[in-house]
Design a protein around this motif. Sequence first.
Motif, PDB file in Angstrom:
ATOM      1  N   LEU A  70       0.833  -1.197   0.000  1.00  0.00           N
ATOM      2  CA  LEU A  70       0.000   0.000   0.000  1.00  0.00           C
ATOM      3  C   LEU A  70       0.870   1.249   0.000  1.00  0.00           C
ATOM      4  O   LEU A  70       1.879   1.322   0.702  1.00  0.00           O
ATOM      5  CB  LEU A  70      -0.887  -0.006   1.250  1.00  0.00           C
ATOM      6  CG  LEU A  70      -2.131   0.886   1.249  1.00  0.00           C
ATOM      7  CD1 LEU A  70      -3.122   0.394   0.195  1.00  0.00           C
ATOM      8  CD2 LEU A  70      -2.798   0.873   2.622  1.00  0.00           C
ATOM      9  N   GLU A  74      -2.295   6.211   2.005  1.00  0.00           N
ATOM     10  CA  GLU A  74      -3.583   5.562   1.760  1.00  0.00           C
ATOM     11  C   GLU A  74      -4.119   4.996   3.065  1.00  0.00           C
ATOM     12  O   GLU A  74      -3.375   4.450   3.880  1.00  0.00           O
ATOM     13  CB  GLU A  74      -3.436   4.440   0.723  1.00  0.00           C
ATOM     14  CG  GLU A  74      -3.183   4.934  -0.688  1.00  0.00           C
ATOM     15  CD  GLU A  74      -3.318   3.819  -1.713  1.00  0.00           C
ATOM     16  OE1 GLU A  74      -4.280   3.037  -1.599  1.00  0.00           O
ATOM     17  OE2 GLU A  74      -2.460   3.719  -2.600  1.00  0.00           O
ATOM     18  N   PHE A  76      -6.212   2.455   5.503  1.00  0.00           N
ATOM     19  CA  PHE A  76      -6.419   1.009   5.550  1.00  0.00           C
ATOM     20  C   PHE A  76      -6.975   0.686   6.928  1.00  0.00           C
ATOM     21  O   PHE A  76      -6.303   0.843   7.939  1.00  0.00           O
ATOM     22  CB  PHE A  76      -5.091   0.273   5.329  1.00  0.00           C
ATOM     23  CG  PHE A  76      -5.249  -1.207   5.089  1.00  0.00           C
ATOM     24  CD1 PHE A  76      -5.657  -1.681   3.853  1.00  0.00           C
ATOM     25  CD2 PHE A  76      -4.980  -2.114   6.099  1.00  0.00           C
ATOM     26  CE1 PHE A  76      -5.790  -3.047   3.621  1.00  0.00           C
ATOM     27  CE2 PHE A  76      -5.107  -3.477   5.882  1.00  0.00           C
ATOM     28  CZ  PHE A  76      -5.510  -3.949   4.642  1.00  0.00           C
TER      29      PHE A  76
END
Length: 321
Positions: A70, A74, A76
């Motif tokens: 990732l 970002e 998560f």
Amino acid sequence: MPQTERIPLLVIAGPTASGKTALAAAYAKKHGGEVVSADSMQIYKGLDIATAKPEESEKLGVPHHLIDFLDRGESFSVADYVSLAGKTVRDIYARGKLPIICGGTGLYISSLIDNVIFDDTGSDPEIRSRLENEAKEKGNHALWLRLRECDPETAEKVHENNLPRVIRALEVYELTGTPLSQHKVNSRRESSPYDCCIIGLTASDRQYLYDRINKRVDIMAEKGLVEECREVWENGGLATAAQAIGYKELIPYFEGKCGLDECIEKIKLETRHYAKRQLTWFRRVDNILWVEIDKFDDLKKIIEKVENTVAKSEIMCYNIT
């Protein structure tokens, strides 16, 4: 796979620097398994040394999943992890391999093995922004105290410095009028699809673990921890990296406010505190089988102990191969 068949799952959990990675790779190598990481920071690309991502030599040729996939920045969530890890575990099992969950992020592990079904409680950027500003003005402790009033069960499990989780719990309460802890109770209505054996690594002598932590931080520094953290700091990746111990502690050094040795000692201290919190979390996990690593001379003997423990647990995973 029949719908009613439960998937055998070996879980290797425990505090940082307890040897989880080496044990999982060696056990998987010997028993035809594949490793699924349960580490909330190893998922991010470029955060390698401070998060102790396993190097290729440490993987022993064993496939490792959910590591380094990732981009920094970002989001998560735990729900994302449960979904993705569940799919990965099913795929590994369908190919006749033993799925092995390995990591120290207790929330990830508990949510996966308990088959938590996450409600879509939604989010509100205005509420979140207001709570973030309040934390800046009044401090994290003030927000945590408010959480303790409306959801004492969640407050007991969440450290006040884990601001994202404190804010999320308060946000859920404001949006729904129901404590996050009650949402979690509701989310466990379906039985787990896994037949789990949970191995917890610990040490009978806490100082033994702390010495391992101190040594590992020194090794990280030798491998380029400072350079990695400087690159993250200079390129705007700190918002994500600050959640991992080893990054924010070096900022005073980069800003010329503290010496490097002082910052390295701070990393060791914070890592020891983190290990203590991990142990506290895992002690609440039902049916965890503890292995005291300081009672064994080498990894081979630890593997033998784990094999015996798994065999006595009478779960399917030991006989999968």
